[in-house]
Design a protein around this motif. Structure first.
Motif, PDB file in Angstrom:
ATOM      1  N   LEU A   7      -7.729  12.344   0.776  1.00 60.33           N
ATOM      2  CA  LEU A   7      -7.536  10.750   0.393  1.00 60.33           C
ATOM      3  C   LEU A   7      -8.825  10.122  -0.155  1.00 60.33           C
ATOM      4  O   LEU A   7      -9.738  10.017   0.653  1.00 60.33           O
ATOM      5  CB  LEU A   7      -6.917   9.889   1.379  1.00 60.33           C
ATOM      6  CG  LEU A   7      -6.601   8.548   1.225  1.00 60.33           C
ATOM      7  CD1 LEU A   7      -5.245   8.400  -0.065  1.00 60.33           C
ATOM      8  CD2 LEU A   7      -6.473   7.697   2.565  1.00 60.33           C
ATOM      9  N   ASN A  32       4.135   2.193   5.167  1.00 62.81           N
ATOM     10  CA  ASN A  32       3.086   2.077   4.297  1.00 62.81           C
ATOM     11  C   ASN A  32       3.713   2.577   2.809  1.00 62.81           C
ATOM     12  O   ASN A  32       3.771   3.742   2.779  1.00 62.81           O
ATOM     13  CB  ASN A  32       2.082   2.655   4.426  1.00 62.81           C
ATOM     14  CG  ASN A  32       0.542   2.474   3.808  1.00 62.81           C
ATOM     15  OD1 ASN A  32       0.726   1.641   2.638  1.00 62.81           O
ATOM     16  ND2 ASN A  32      -0.580   2.772   4.191  1.00 62.81           N
ATOM     17  N   ARG A  56      -6.908  -1.553  -3.177  1.00 59.59           N
ATOM     18  CA  ARG A  56      -5.680  -1.095  -3.354  1.00 59.59           C
ATOM     19  C   ARG A  56      -4.524  -1.848  -3.432  1.00 59.59           C
ATOM     20  O   ARG A  56      -4.450  -3.086  -2.765  1.00 59.59           O
ATOM     21  CB  ARG A  56      -5.601   0.180  -2.166  1.00 59.59           C
ATOM     22  CG  ARG A  56      -5.205  -0.553  -0.917  1.00 59.59           C
ATOM     23  CD  ARG A  56      -5.009   0.556   0.141  1.00 59.59           C
ATOM     24  NE  ARG A  56      -4.789  -0.005   1.526  1.00 59.59           N
ATOM     25  CZ  ARG A  56      -4.365   0.636   2.619  1.00 59.59           C
ATOM     26  NH1 ARG A  56      -4.184   2.182   2.471  1.00 59.59           N
ATOM     27  NH2 ARG A  56      -4.186   0.001   3.721  1.00 59.59           N
ATOM     28  N   PHE A  69      -9.092   0.441   2.432  1.00 56.61           N
ATOM     29  CA  PHE A  69      -8.952   1.638   3.294  1.00 56.61           C
ATOM     30  C   PHE A  69     -10.141   2.569   3.269  1.00 56.61           C
ATOM     31  O   PHE A  69     -10.145   3.457   2.194  1.00 56.61           O
ATOM     32  CB  PHE A  69      -7.655   2.200   3.189  1.00 56.61           C
ATOM     33  CG  PHE A  69      -7.282   3.105   4.258  1.00 56.61           C
ATOM     34  CD1 PHE A  69      -7.258   2.615   5.561  1.00 56.61           C
ATOM     35  CD2 PHE A  69      -7.235   4.503   4.512  1.00 56.61           C
ATOM     36  CE1 PHE A  69      -6.983   3.618   6.727  1.00 56.61           C
ATOM     37  CE2 PHE A  69      -6.901   5.384   5.382  1.00 56.61           C
ATOM     38  CZ  PHE A  69      -6.944   4.797   6.882  1.00 56.61           C
ATOM     39  N   ILE A 112       3.416   2.708  10.385  1.00 51.56           N
ATOM     40  CA  ILE A 112       2.778   1.985  11.322  1.00 51.56           C
ATOM     41  C   ILE A 112       3.577   1.136  12.193  1.00 51.56           C
ATOM     42  O   ILE A 112       4.207   0.290  11.815  1.00 51.56           O
ATOM     43  CB  ILE A 112       1.433   1.125  10.468  1.00 51.56           C
ATOM     44  CG1 ILE A 112       1.045   1.764   9.387  1.00 51.56           C
ATOM     45  CG2 ILE A 112       0.530   0.659  11.346  1.00 51.56           C
ATOM     46  CD1 ILE A 112       0.007   3.348   9.770  1.00 51.56           C
ATOM     47  N   SER A 131      -6.779  -2.207   7.167  1.00 55.23           N
ATOM     48  CA  SER A 131      -5.755  -1.159   7.561  1.00 55.23           C
ATOM     49  C   SER A 131      -4.400  -1.898   7.732  1.00 55.23           C
ATOM     50  O   SER A 131      -4.447  -3.019   7.816  1.00 55.23           O
ATOM     51  CB  SER A 131      -6.372  -0.425   8.671  1.00 55.23           C
ATOM     52  OG  SER A 131      -6.288  -1.241   9.684  1.00 55.23           O
ATOM     53  N   LEU A 132      -3.590  -1.244   7.275  1.00 59.21           N
ATOM     54  CA  LEU A 132      -2.219  -1.773   7.559  1.00 59.21           C
ATOM     55  C   LEU A 132      -2.122  -2.055   9.284  1.00 59.21           C
ATOM     56  O   LEU A 132      -1.064  -3.106   9.666  1.00 59.21           O
ATOM     57  CB  LEU A 132      -0.966  -0.974   7.223  1.00 59.21           C
ATOM     58  CG  LEU A 132       0.257  -1.383   7.262  1.00 59.21           C
ATOM     59  CD1 LEU A 132       0.645  -2.686   6.391  1.00 59.21           C
ATOM     60  CD2 LEU A 132       1.456  -0.325   6.440  1.00 59.21           C
ATOM     61  N   GLN A 133      -2.838  -1.285  10.038  1.00 60.71           N
ATOM     62  CA  GLN A 133      -2.837  -1.631  11.380  1.00 60.71           C
ATOM     63  C   GLN A 133      -3.352  -2.827  11.849  1.00 60.71           C
ATOM     64  O   GLN A 133      -2.818  -3.589  12.538  1.00 60.71           O
ATOM     65  CB  GLN A 133      -3.500  -0.331  12.239  1.00 60.71           C
ATOM     66  CG  GLN A 133      -2.879   1.088  12.291  1.00 60.71           C
ATOM     67  CD  GLN A 133      -3.186   2.004  11.022  1.00 60.71           C
ATOM     68  OE1 GLN A 133      -3.555   1.432   9.860  1.00 60.71           O
ATOM     69  NE2 GLN A 133      -3.114   3.124  11.224  1.00 60.71           N
TER      70      GLN A 133
HETATM   71  O1  LIG Z   1      -3.532   1.306   6.257  1.00 64.98           O
HETATM   72  C1  LIG Z   1      -3.567   2.498   6.277  1.00 64.98           C
HETATM   73  N1  LIG Z   1      -3.564   3.082   7.664  1.00 64.98           N
HETATM   74  C2  LIG Z   1      -3.749   4.479   7.583  1.00 64.98           C
HETATM   75  O2  LIG Z   1      -3.366   4.917   8.893  1.00 64.98           O
HETATM   76  C3  LIG Z   1      -3.570   5.217   6.613  1.00 64.98           C
HETATM   77  N2  LIG Z   1      -3.604   6.693   6.410  1.00 64.98           N
HETATM   78  C4  LIG Z   1      -3.693   6.771   5.030  1.00 64.98           C
HETATM   79  O3  LIG Z   1      -3.490   7.736   4.434  1.00 64.98           O
HETATM   80  N3  LIG Z   1      -3.677   5.660   4.462  1.00 64.98           N
HETATM   81  C5  LIG Z   1      -3.666   4.727   5.493  1.00 64.98           C
HETATM   82  N4  LIG Z   1      -3.439   3.323   5.213  1.00 64.98           N
END
Ligand SMILES: O=c1[nH]c(=O)c2[nH]c(=O)[nH]c2[nH]1
Length: 294
Positions: free
Chosen positions: A167, A242, A173, A156, A272, A214-216
């Motif tokens: 962050l 998450n 991760r 990420f 998400i 990303s989780l998205q």
């Molecule tokens: O996969 C993620 N999407 C996010 O939008 C996000 N925001 C965050 O702080 N960590 C993550 N991780």
């Protein structure tokens, strides 16, 4: 000033139903939570307390238990359709039946599955939400609390930084979530059990194999895999918390942390959520009508 009654529904929430099939010494158990909700012309009870058109929620609960005795529960989608169609008559023009199925597994004894002793198979629930309106019906099935984690293959970075951003960017991760998914069926003659198993498999395999940025991205890929492979699914909605795993700072102890020791945070958590839909999907009609969580 005029005051009117708006949309309303009523029913019995969270009827706990457990059945035991004793037809052989190898018992089969089913464990369901069933919620019923009825709609229709219910003005008389709301405005005057006239209950002539109110099928008591107690009767709705009893119907669940009686139906479970009269014929095998079968797939939760079929059971929900049977219940919904039973309730729609007279002034009751619509019903929504929610069912969660809790899984049990046989306890192994001397390496063999026991005939009548079980342990809960975790928190995961198979779900369905059936909406009946007149002689039409829609089925939205899914699952909840399917907890998954991958210990690498997730990055990420590249997100905007401002004066409040702390962050760190990461190229390795832990990615963990508890999947809640609901998918809307289209067409007819669906093998509910097979479809459920295949959709669950596709989501898990995609989570495992996609290298995630990303989780998205993972959410979309999971939904896309299901729609590509399963023509009976018109659209799928996913809700993915998450479940953050933060690296513990071990420098006070003179130790390095090479992505090995994490603090599993409980809250807050990123949430998400998204829908993946095919462009030629059948009309959703009332499929999502008053459905909680989405
Ligand atoms: O996969 C993620 N999407 C996010 O939008 C996000 N925001 C965050 O702080 N960590 C993550 N991780």
């Amino acid at each position: 000033m005029a005051i009117t009654l708006g949309p309303n529904q009523y029913g019995k929430a969270e009827v706990r139903l457990v059945t035991v099939d004793r037809s052989t010494p190898v018992h089969e158990i089913r464990d369901l939570t069933v919620s019923t909700s009825l709609r229709g012309d219910l003005a008389a009870t709301h405005l005057h307390g006239d209950n002539a058109g109110v099928l008591a929620t107690d009767t709705q609960k009893n119907t669940v238990y009686a139906f479970a005795k009269e014929s095998p529960v079968g797939e939760i989608e079929d059971f929900a359709l049977r219940l919904g169609r039973r309730f729609v008559r007279g002034n009751i023009t619509g019903a929504r039946i929610l069912i969660d199925e809790h899984a049990w597994q046989r306890i192994p004894v001397d390496g063999k599955p026991h005939e009548h002793s079980f342990s809960r198979a975790g928190d995961e629930k198979r779900t369905t939400a059936v909406t009946v309106d007149g002689d039409r019906a829609w089925v939205v099935s899914g699952l909840r609390d399917l907890v998954v984690l991958k210990s690498t293959g997730s990055e990420f970075h590249g997100f905007p930084r401002d004066e409040y951003t702390t962050l760190p960017e990461t190229d390795d991760r832990i990615l963990a979530t508890a999947v809640t998914a609901r998918w809307r069926y289209q067409g007819s003659g669906i093998d509910w059990a097979n479809s459920f198993g295949e959709i669950r498999r596709l989501m898990l395999e995609t989570f495992a194999t996609l290298h995630s940025y990303s989780l998205q991205q993972t959410l979309y890929a999971m939904g896309e895999a299901v729609l590509r492979e399963r023509p009976e699914v018109a659209e799928i909605r996913l809700s993915l918390p998450n479940k953050h795993h933060f690296l513990v700072d071990l420098t006070p102890f003179g130790l390095t942390n090479d992505n090995e020791v994490f603090y599993a945070a409980d809250r807050p958590y990123g949430l998400i959520e998204g829908t993946v839909i095919r462009d030629d999907a059948e009309d959703a009609g009332l499929a999502w009508h008053t459905l909680p969580a989405f």
